[in-house]
Design a protein around this motif. Sequence first.
Motif, PDB file in Angstrom:
ATOM      1  N   VAL A 218     -31.324  25.268   2.156  1.00 45.24           N
ATOM      2  CA  VAL A 218     -33.106  25.772   2.257  1.00 45.24           C
ATOM      3  C   VAL A 218     -32.744  27.081   1.458  1.00 45.24           C
ATOM      4  CG1 VAL A 218     -33.878  24.123   3.920  1.00 45.24           C
ATOM      5  CG2 VAL A 218     -32.840  26.350   4.469  1.00 45.24           C
ATOM      6  N   GLU A 360     -42.361  34.533   1.702  1.00 45.66           N
ATOM      7  CA  GLU A 360     -43.228  33.597   1.396  1.00 45.66           C
ATOM      8  C   GLU A 360     -44.521  34.136   1.902  1.00 45.66           C
ATOM      9  OE1 GLU A 360     -42.479  29.943   3.496  1.00 45.66           O
ATOM     10  OE2 GLU A 360     -40.488  29.369   2.300  1.00 45.66           O
ATOM     11  N   SER A 399     -41.892  24.422  -0.144  1.00 48.36           N
ATOM     12  CA  SER A 399     -41.740  23.764   1.138  1.00 48.36           C
ATOM     13  C   SER A 399     -43.163  23.285   1.618  1.00 48.36           C
ATOM     14  CB  SER A 399     -41.295  24.950   2.015  1.00 48.36           C
ATOM     15  OG  SER A 399     -42.067  26.158   2.084  1.00 48.36           O
ATOM     16  N   TYR A 400     -44.245  23.416   0.919  1.00 51.05           N
ATOM     17  CA  TYR A 400     -45.439  22.809   1.399  1.00 51.05           C
ATOM     18  C   TYR A 400     -45.839  21.971   0.331  1.00 51.05           C
ATOM     19  CZ  TYR A 400     -50.311  22.493   2.459  1.00 51.05           C
ATOM     20  OH  TYR A 400     -51.548  21.841   2.636  1.00 51.05           O
ATOM     21  N   ARG A 492     -43.784  23.778   8.831  1.00 52.23           N
ATOM     22  CA  ARG A 492     -42.407  23.429   8.170  1.00 52.23           C
ATOM     23  C   ARG A 492     -41.310  23.421   9.267  1.00 52.23           C
ATOM     24  NH1 ARG A 492     -45.141  26.739   4.849  1.00 52.23           N
ATOM     25  NH2 ARG A 492     -43.792  28.677   5.201  1.00 52.23           N
TER      26      ARG A 492
END
Length: 873
Positions: A218, A360, A399-400, A492
């Motif tokens: 990730v 982010e 990630s969304y 997440r």
Amino acid sequence: MFEIQSKQRFQPPLRFLPASPTPSPSVLLLDLRFPCRRFSRVRCCSGGGNGGSAKPQQLQQRRAYPFDEIEPRWQRYWEENRTFRTPDEDLDMSKPKCYILDMFPYPSGAGLHVGHPLGYTATDILSRFKRMKGFNVLHPMGWDAFGLPAEQYAIETGTHPKVTTIRNIDRFRSQLKLLGFSYDWDREISTTDPEYYKWTQWIFLQLLKRGLAYQAEVPVNWCPALGTVLANEEVVDGVSERGGFPVIRKPMRQWMLKITSYSERLLEDLDDLDWPESIKEMQRNWIGRSEGAELEFHVIGSDGQERGIKLSVYTTRPDTIFGATYLVVAPEHISLASLVPKEQEKQVEEYRELAARKSELERTDLQKEKTGVFSGSYAKNPATGESIPIWIADYVLGSYGTGAIMAVPAHDSRDYEFAVKYDIPIIRVVEPAGTSSNFDGPYVDDGFVINSSNMSSGLNINGLTCKEAATEVIDWLERTGHGSKKVNYKLRDWLFARQRYWGEPFPVIFLNETGELVPLPESQLPLTLPELDDFTPTGTGEPPLAKAKTWVNTIDPISGKAARRETNTMPQWAGSCWYYLRFMDPKNSTALVNKDKERYWSPVDIYVGGAEHSVLHLLYARFWHKVLYDIGVVSTIEPFRCLINQGLILGEVEYVAYKDAEGRLLSADSVSDVGEYAQERIPIEKVTKAGDFYVLKDDLSIRLISRSYKMSKSRGNVINPDDVVSEYGADSLRLYEMFMGPLRDSKAWSTGGIEGVHRFLARIWRLVVGAPLPDGSYREGTVVTDDKPTLEQLRALHKCIDKVSEEIQETRFNTGISAMMEFINAAYKWDNHPKPIMEAFILLLSPYAPHMAEELWFRLGHSSSLAYENFPE
């Protein structure tokens, strides 16, 4: 009266200071009116010994009442008699219970400042009150002691984190005891104790068994200087919050916890909690449940031909599909390489590198200017049949959702900003009822759909409301195979690893031959940290634990094969996710918590801490609790029934004047552009108030700016509670912090305010004990009488009982103190002070000022502590 649980008898070392020469009347008068301003900063002493350079006789002349004798004596008594110990094995479970918990602190090297005791005093008042109401009270304290600060200090000084942590804990503990908090110190825990983190590791193994812990590659916030991965909240403007070191985004193999599997339950169960609505709303927003559609766009090359690639897009506004004039994919999108033709590769790679340097939080900040780069490819809008460009922009996160969006600039502010900047078409497809669509900027509310019909695709939603149109589009997507209805969450999975030494080791190994992951048998827990002398980052991304070669290289206890240990450690959140359970049964070596004890004490009835923990700590703890509920370890679905967030205590008010280039002071109301002028801090003795404003004493035309700031070393406005206790006593500090204002509000510290509260306590002391003798000492008994109370006295008492009882239960402590002040004002007008009246008042006072209350209770002839006496009704 309730029996005292430990059957303790009072045996304090009653020693009064020796008599001093009679002070002059002027000195005595000054002592009574302004007793605290003449104190030197001496430490409280036990018994009658010296507490510093001041002699006992000098102290006796200067004090408003003998707190420096009383407080150490009663603290010693409580500790020696374990007055606040909650029985473990012999607990009477037929009585009602109340579990009152503070968010346990990280023991930093700086120790406590006066802001910390605010919440601790509130929970102590509640705990003492509940004990006196006949409840079994669990009120423990411990230490969230793993973490980066101790490791950074170790790197800088060579001191082992364990040494630093123990030293800091000892300092915190002594400071808390100095304030007279009624914690059950027999239950004290530290997350760094192997007997504690054995069970943190055990919980991790249960998560692993159930597929809720996994490893994945990730993108993370990597700080090379700190040598660790940072959470989004630990990165500010591209640098680490601690130290200000550069942070980059880079892919790393990390442990993850599947908190997303519990998204719906974490959301639904919020409704039944007695928490501030603002905190619940923050958690709802963090979880971010949304309903919409996932649809597919076919990718088209610059030659107009389909390339056999599909982009999945999630949208909460399927009703606006006809207004989608471009797509955006995240810079880290998994399919990005397949979208970019050779001629665009250089531009795209440069943009990706820029995006990798942002957190982010920075990328999704609505105030930031939008940036992007064209991918070189197009996609076909399934509703219109037209080709639209695919852009790469960092305001979309990989990630969304699917990591890609359909951009509708006419009806989304971020998309609109981007489209205007890069000259992308804007097509309005929604307008409010009865209003012309000729307006500037995006229209983001509901309305009626326009410009949304295509005979070729078979979709016509013109004239429908947005809600009706969304339903129709989803039906069309499912009929034509272009997409389907979808529920999505912003939440997440939890990145659960840190590249540092000072944390819980993961109880897993990897076989050398195959790389297969093998959990350690539970019988081998705890897996303890190896001793290291060098905690510095490796610089390669490998954690410091990789340096402990003899620890890392091991043998699989089941197969006997060679293996390596995991060298990452768990994040600081791990130990704080379940500590409230260990307090229920802290010495249990065979289970995380005994089932009967857990059933009795769960859930935590009152949980008090700062609002800064409103999302992550509380969300992670709720997640772990639900997992433990599912496997039968706990009996409740939520850990914390009632949550209270105390406000901040800010530094004393600071006064500032503006100054021009010639050094002349300017009135604040005459300054328009504050950036043009220097500022000068004005000492409080040069300030006065004129109407609603503060002005210079010497020039009333100069209006000043008055403001309080959060306490910090850099501002030099930190108030050390040790100094306050030395000068005013612990009871004065406790009472003042509760009297400053509502518990949940932020307020500014004022030395003048604590002096007023200290004088109030002195009035109580003199009312019960009498005025000081000519030599400055006090009589051993009291001036309370055995007279029968009058109706007036009873009325005043019961009015006070009613108000104080209600205000404690409603945590309106400041107004409870006001009621006691009113009672004392009335009592000073009486000719006598009957014992039943004064005894009841002392019991009312005891949760707030326990040292004084215990002393007065003893002087009234009682031989045992008042901690378990009935609270007046």
